[in-house]
Design a protein around this motif. Structure first.
Motif, PDB file in Angstrom:
ATOM      1  N   ILE A 293      25.871  54.914  50.196  1.00 31.30           N
ATOM      2  CA  ILE A 293      27.289  55.569  49.879  1.00 31.30           C
ATOM      3  C   ILE A 293      27.536  56.956  49.819  1.00 31.30           C
ATOM      4  O   ILE A 293      26.377  57.545  49.754  1.00 31.30           O
ATOM      5  CB  ILE A 293      28.039  54.687  48.618  1.00 31.30           C
ATOM      6  CG1 ILE A 293      26.893  54.976  47.442  1.00 31.30           C
ATOM      7  CG2 ILE A 293      27.866  53.114  48.698  1.00 31.30           C
ATOM      8  CD1 ILE A 293      27.261  54.390  46.006  1.00 31.30           C
ATOM      9  N   ARG A 294      28.652  57.275  49.776  1.00 37.19           N
ATOM     10  CA  ARG A 294      28.964  58.810  49.577  1.00 37.19           C
ATOM     11  C   ARG A 294      29.556  59.089  48.712  1.00 37.19           C
ATOM     12  O   ARG A 294      30.184  58.329  47.990  1.00 37.19           O
ATOM     13  CB  ARG A 294      29.756  59.336  51.082  1.00 37.19           C
ATOM     14  CG  ARG A 294      31.247  58.616  51.064  1.00 37.19           C
ATOM     15  CD  ARG A 294      32.058  59.763  52.052  1.00 37.19           C
ATOM     16  NE  ARG A 294      33.252  59.317  52.360  1.00 37.19           N
ATOM     17  CZ  ARG A 294      34.213  59.562  51.296  1.00 37.19           C
ATOM     18  NH1 ARG A 294      33.869  59.975  50.222  1.00 37.19           N
ATOM     19  NH2 ARG A 294      35.535  58.999  51.593  1.00 37.19           N
ATOM     20  N   PRO A 295      29.408  60.427  48.007  1.00 40.70           N
ATOM     21  CA  PRO A 295      30.084  60.820  46.732  1.00 40.70           C
ATOM     22  C   PRO A 295      31.689  60.757  46.931  1.00 40.70           C
ATOM     23  O   PRO A 295      32.082  61.038  48.065  1.00 40.70           O
ATOM     24  CB  PRO A 295      29.394  62.115  46.371  1.00 40.70           C
ATOM     25  CG  PRO A 295      28.525  62.173  47.295  1.00 40.70           C
ATOM     26  CD  PRO A 295      28.427  61.314  48.546  1.00 40.70           C
ATOM     27  N   TYR A 296      32.399  60.546  45.907  1.00 39.94           N
ATOM     28  CA  TYR A 296      33.606  60.714  45.901  1.00 39.94           C
ATOM     29  C   TYR A 296      34.071  62.414  46.082  1.00 39.94           C
ATOM     30  O   TYR A 296      33.373  63.102  45.295  1.00 39.94           O
ATOM     31  CB  TYR A 296      34.185  60.320  44.366  1.00 39.94           C
ATOM     32  CG  TYR A 296      34.695  58.722  44.362  1.00 39.94           C
ATOM     33  CD1 TYR A 296      35.489  58.272  45.042  1.00 39.94           C
ATOM     34  CD2 TYR A 296      33.789  58.148  43.558  1.00 39.94           C
ATOM     35  CE1 TYR A 296      35.839  56.812  44.734  1.00 39.94           C
ATOM     36  CE2 TYR A 296      34.253  56.986  43.302  1.00 39.94           C
ATOM     37  CZ  TYR A 296      34.999  56.120  43.919  1.00 39.94           C
ATOM     38  OH  TYR A 296      35.100  54.809  43.956  1.00 39.94           O
ATOM     39  N   ALA A 297      34.993  62.569  47.015  1.00 49.50           N
ATOM     40  CA  ALA A 297      35.265  63.895  47.120  1.00 49.50           C
ATOM     41  C   ALA A 297      36.564  64.292  46.396  1.00 49.50           C
ATOM     42  O   ALA A 297      37.456  64.586  46.777  1.00 49.50           O
ATOM     43  CB  ALA A 297      35.397  64.227  48.714  1.00 49.50           C
ATOM     44  N   VAL A 298      36.328  64.293  45.157  1.00 49.95           N
ATOM     45  CA  VAL A 298      37.349  64.338  44.291  1.00 49.95           C
ATOM     46  C   VAL A 298      36.911  65.024  43.052  1.00 49.95           C
ATOM     47  O   VAL A 298      35.927  65.071  42.676  1.00 49.95           O
ATOM     48  CB  VAL A 298      38.244  63.175  43.664  1.00 49.95           C
ATOM     49  CG1 VAL A 298      38.949  62.574  45.012  1.00 49.95           C
ATOM     50  CG2 VAL A 298      37.250  62.198  43.064  1.00 49.95           C
ATOM     51  N   ALA A 299      37.923  65.939  42.553  1.00 49.13           N
ATOM     52  CA  ALA A 299      37.733  66.569  40.983  1.00 49.13           C
ATOM     53  C   ALA A 299      39.080  66.312  40.097  1.00 49.13           C
ATOM     54  O   ALA A 299      39.961  66.136  41.049  1.00 49.13           O
ATOM     55  CB  ALA A 299      37.358  67.905  41.089  1.00 49.13           C
ATOM     56  N   CYS A 300      38.894  65.862  39.004  1.00 49.74           N
ATOM     57  CA  CYS A 300      40.050  65.512  38.242  1.00 49.74           C
ATOM     58  C   CYS A 300      40.054  66.110  36.577  1.00 49.74           C
ATOM     59  O   CYS A 300      38.886  66.395  36.196  1.00 49.74           O
ATOM     60  CB  CYS A 300      40.212  63.705  38.163  1.00 49.74           C
ATOM     61  SG  CYS A 300      38.774  62.850  37.757  1.00 49.74           S
ATOM     62  N   MET A 301      41.076  65.817  35.883  1.00 52.75           N
ATOM     63  CA  MET A 301      41.168  65.921  34.871  1.00 52.75           C
ATOM     64  C   MET A 301      42.007  64.829  33.941  1.00 52.75           C
ATOM     65  O   MET A 301      42.974  64.296  34.842  1.00 52.75           O
ATOM     66  CB  MET A 301      42.207  67.153  34.473  1.00 52.75           C
ATOM     67  CG  MET A 301      41.718  68.441  35.188  1.00 52.75           C
ATOM     68  SD  MET A 301      43.156  69.849  35.196  1.00 52.75           S
ATOM     69  CE  MET A 301      42.627  70.693  36.445  1.00 52.75           C
ATOM     70  N   VAL A 302      41.529  64.510  32.705  1.00 53.03           N
ATOM     71  CA  VAL A 302      42.092  63.651  32.021  1.00 53.03           C
ATOM     72  C   VAL A 302      42.890  64.305  30.846  1.00 53.03           C
ATOM     73  O   VAL A 302      42.014  64.963  30.038  1.00 53.03           O
ATOM     74  CB  VAL A 302      41.246  62.586  31.613  1.00 53.03           C
ATOM     75  CG1 VAL A 302      41.642  61.792  30.521  1.00 53.03           C
ATOM     76  CG2 VAL A 302      40.692  61.924  32.792  1.00 53.03           C
ATOM     77  N   GLY A 303      44.127  63.857  30.514  1.00 48.46           N
ATOM     78  CA  GLY A 303      44.649  64.646  29.443  1.00 48.46           C
ATOM     79  C   GLY A 303      45.658  63.623  28.571  1.00 48.46           C
ATOM     80  O   GLY A 303      45.973  62.740  29.146  1.00 48.46           O
ATOM     81  N   GLY A 304      45.602  63.561  27.336  1.00 45.95           N
ATOM     82  CA  GLY A 304      46.595  62.893  26.524  1.00 45.95           C
ATOM     83  C   GLY A 304      46.615  63.280  25.030  1.00 45.95           C
ATOM     84  O   GLY A 304      45.868  64.484  24.597  1.00 45.95           O
ATOM     85  N   VAL A 305      47.358  62.608  24.210  1.00 44.34           N
ATOM     86  CA  VAL A 305      47.655  63.101  22.797  1.00 44.34           C
ATOM     87  C   VAL A 305      47.379  61.727  22.230  1.00 44.34           C
ATOM     88  O   VAL A 305      48.144  60.833  22.169  1.00 44.34           O
ATOM     89  CB  VAL A 305      49.140  63.482  22.633  1.00 44.34           C
ATOM     90  CG1 VAL A 305      49.098  64.053  20.900  1.00 44.34           C
ATOM     91  CG2 VAL A 305      49.427  64.832  23.296  1.00 44.34           C
ATOM     92  N   VAL A 306      46.361  61.919  21.235  1.00 46.98           N
ATOM     93  CA  VAL A 306      45.744  60.874  20.238  1.00 46.98           C
ATOM     94  C   VAL A 306      46.054  61.232  18.832  1.00 46.98           C
ATOM     95  O   VAL A 306      45.464  62.113  18.710  1.00 46.98           O
ATOM     96  CB  VAL A 306      44.604  60.329  20.667  1.00 46.98           C
ATOM     97  CG1 VAL A 306      44.032  59.165  19.854  1.00 46.98           C
ATOM     98  CG2 VAL A 306      44.384  59.679  22.002  1.00 46.98           C
ATOM     99  N   ALA A 307      46.849  60.467  17.894  1.00 47.48           N
ATOM    100  CA  ALA A 307      46.971  60.764  16.683  1.00 47.48           C
ATOM    101  C   ALA A 307      47.338  62.239  16.583  1.00 47.48           C
ATOM    102  O   ALA A 307      46.908  62.961  15.472  1.00 47.48           O
ATOM    103  CB  ALA A 307      45.609  60.504  15.883  1.00 47.48           C
ATOM    104  N   GLY A 308      48.372  62.705  17.355  1.00 50.51           N
ATOM    105  CA  GLY A 308      48.992  64.070  17.367  1.00 50.51           C
ATOM    106  C   GLY A 308      48.018  64.873  17.773  1.00 50.51           C
ATOM    107  O   GLY A 308      48.544  66.112  17.689  1.00 50.51           O
ATOM    108  N   LYS A 309      46.869  64.839  18.264  1.00 51.87           N
ATOM    109  CA  LYS A 309      45.944  65.462  18.862  1.00 51.87           C
ATOM    110  C   LYS A 309      45.755  65.672  20.304  1.00 51.87           C
ATOM    111  O   LYS A 309      45.407  64.733  20.826  1.00 51.87           O
ATOM    112  CB  LYS A 309      44.539  65.445  18.155  1.00 51.87           C
ATOM    113  CG  LYS A 309      43.670  66.606  18.688  1.00 51.87           C
ATOM    114  CD  LYS A 309      42.269  66.438  17.758  1.00 51.87           C
ATOM    115  CE  LYS A 309      41.236  67.037  18.380  1.00 51.87           C
ATOM    116  NZ  LYS A 309      39.734  66.911  17.908  1.00 51.87           N
ATOM    117  N   PRO A 310      46.079  66.745  21.020  1.00 54.39           N
ATOM    118  CA  PRO A 310      46.074  66.919  22.385  1.00 54.39           C
ATOM    119  C   PRO A 310      44.484  67.184  22.940  1.00 54.39           C
ATOM    120  O   PRO A 310      44.017  67.843  22.189  1.00 54.39           O
ATOM    121  CB  PRO A 310      46.892  68.247  23.012  1.00 54.39           C
ATOM    122  CG  PRO A 310      46.687  68.948  21.585  1.00 54.39           C
ATOM    123  CD  PRO A 310      46.795  68.138  20.489  1.00 54.39           C
TER     124      PRO A 310
END
Length: 283
Positions: free
Chosen positions: A142-159
Motif C-alpha cells: 500500500i502507499r502512504p496517504y498524500a495528505v496533511a491535516c489539522m483537527v480543531g475544536g472547542v471542548v468545555a470552553g477550551k479551544p
C-alpha cells in the motif's frame, strides 16, 4: 580503484536519490529515509495552503483552493470539513486521499459518541487519525496517504488545535500551516503569535488571545494571501474559512463573509507595505 570503496560510494549515491529504495513504504534507505513518505510530503507541498489558529475561545481555519477549471462549479469541493458537532478537520494534498481521511475521522467520532455517550476530544481524534495515516507507511503493498491535516475544536470552553503530517506525527499547536505556501505561512503565523519578541515568554498565548474570532478570520486570510503571493505563481484560487466556537456547530462561513475578510486582509497588507516603505525611506 578499490572495489569495496566504489560499491559503497555507489550505494550512497543511489540512496540519496531514492533509486532502488523507493519502491515501497516499508523500505529504508541506508540513510534511514523512507522515500515513499517523502514523496507524499512533496504531493502535499504542491497542494493548496491551509492554516489554523487557536484563539482564546475559538479555532479558525482557512484554506486556499486552486481553480482547476472555469467549468468547475465554485465551492463544489472543500478542504475544510465538519467532523462532529464540535470538531473540524482541514486537509490538503491529494483530494481523493483527503476524502478518505475525512470519512475515517467521521466514523471515529461517531463510534466514540456511541460507545462513551460523549463527544470525542480533539486530541483523541487527532491521535486516531495519526494512527491510520502512520499505518499506511508500514507495508510495501500500500502507499502512504498524500495528505496533511489539522483537527480543531472547542471542548468545555477550551479551544484545541492539532496538526497531523504525512508520516502520522501528531502535534498540538498554537497555529499551523500545510501546503505549497507552508514556509511563508508558518513564518507569518510565528510573527502573529509573537515569537521573536524579546522577553515575551508567553507571547503565543498573549498575542493570539488579543484576537477575537472576526480578527482571526481576517488574519487567516492575510496569511493565505501572503503565502499565495510568494508560492502561488499567479494561479487563480478561491478561499474558504471555518469557525469552531463554544456551543455552536462548526460551519464554513458564507462566501460573502469570506470575501469581506479577504478585502480586509488586502487592506491590512496594503497598510503594512506602506508602513514598511516609510520605514525604509526614513532609514
Amino acid at each position: 580503484g578499490i572495489p569495496g570503496i566504489r560499491a559503497t560510494t555507489s550505494l550512497y549515491t543511489m540512496s540519496s536519490i531514492g533509486t532502488g529504495y523507493d519502491l515501497g513504504a516499508s523500505t529504508f534507505s541506508p540513510e534511514g529515509r523512507v522515500f515513499q513518505v517523502e514523496y507524499a510530503a512533496k504531493a502535499v507541498g504542491h497542494a493548496g495552503t491551509i492554516v489554523g489558529l487557536r484563539l482564546t475561545d475559538s479555532v479558525v481555519f482557512g484554506a486556499e483552493k486552486p481553480v482547476v477549471s472555469k467549468m468547475v462549479v465554485q465551492n463544489s469541493e472543500h478542504l475544510i470539513h465538519a467532523v462532529d458537532r464540535h470538531l473540524t478537520l482541514a486537509v490538503t494534498g491529494l483530494v481523493a486521499d483527503g476524502r478518505q481521511v475525512v470519512a475515517q475521522a467521521r466514523e471515529e467520532a461517531t463510534n466514540f459518541r456511541r460507545n462513551y455517550s460523549r463527544p470525542i476530544p480533539p486530541r483523541i481524534l487527532a491521535e486516531r487519525i495519526g494512527h491510520v495515516i502512520q499505518s499506511y507507511t508500514l507495508y510495501s503493498y500500500i502507499r502512504p496517504y498524500a495528505v496533511a491535516c489539522m483537527v480543531g475544536g472547542v471542548v468545555a470552553g477550551k479551544p484545541e488545535l492539532f496538526s497531523i503530517d504525512t508520516a502520522g506525527v501528531v502535534r498540538g499547536c498554537f497555529a499551523a500551516a500545510f501546503g505549497r505556501g507552508e514556509r511563508v505561512a508558518r513564518a507569518e503565523l510565528e510573527l502573529l503569535a509573537g515569537f521573536g519578541i524579546a522577553g515575551a515568554h508567553d507571547a503565543p498565548v498573549a498575542k493570539l488571545a488579543e484576537l477575537n474570532t472576526a480578527d482571526g478570520v481576517v488574519q487567516a486570510a492575510r496569511v493565505l494571501l501572503t503565502a499565495h503571493k510568494d508560492a502561488g505563481k499567479g494561479r487563480p484560487v478561491t478561499m474558504e474559512f471555518s469557525l469552531c466556537k463554544p456551543n455552536e456547530t462548526p460551519a464554513l462561513i458564507t462566501p460573502e463573509l469570506a470575501a469581506a475578510a479577504k478585502t480586509s486582509a488586502q487592506a491590512l497588507m496594503g497598510d503594512e507595505e506602506g508602513s514598511n516603505a516609510s520605514d525604509e525611506e526614513m532609514a
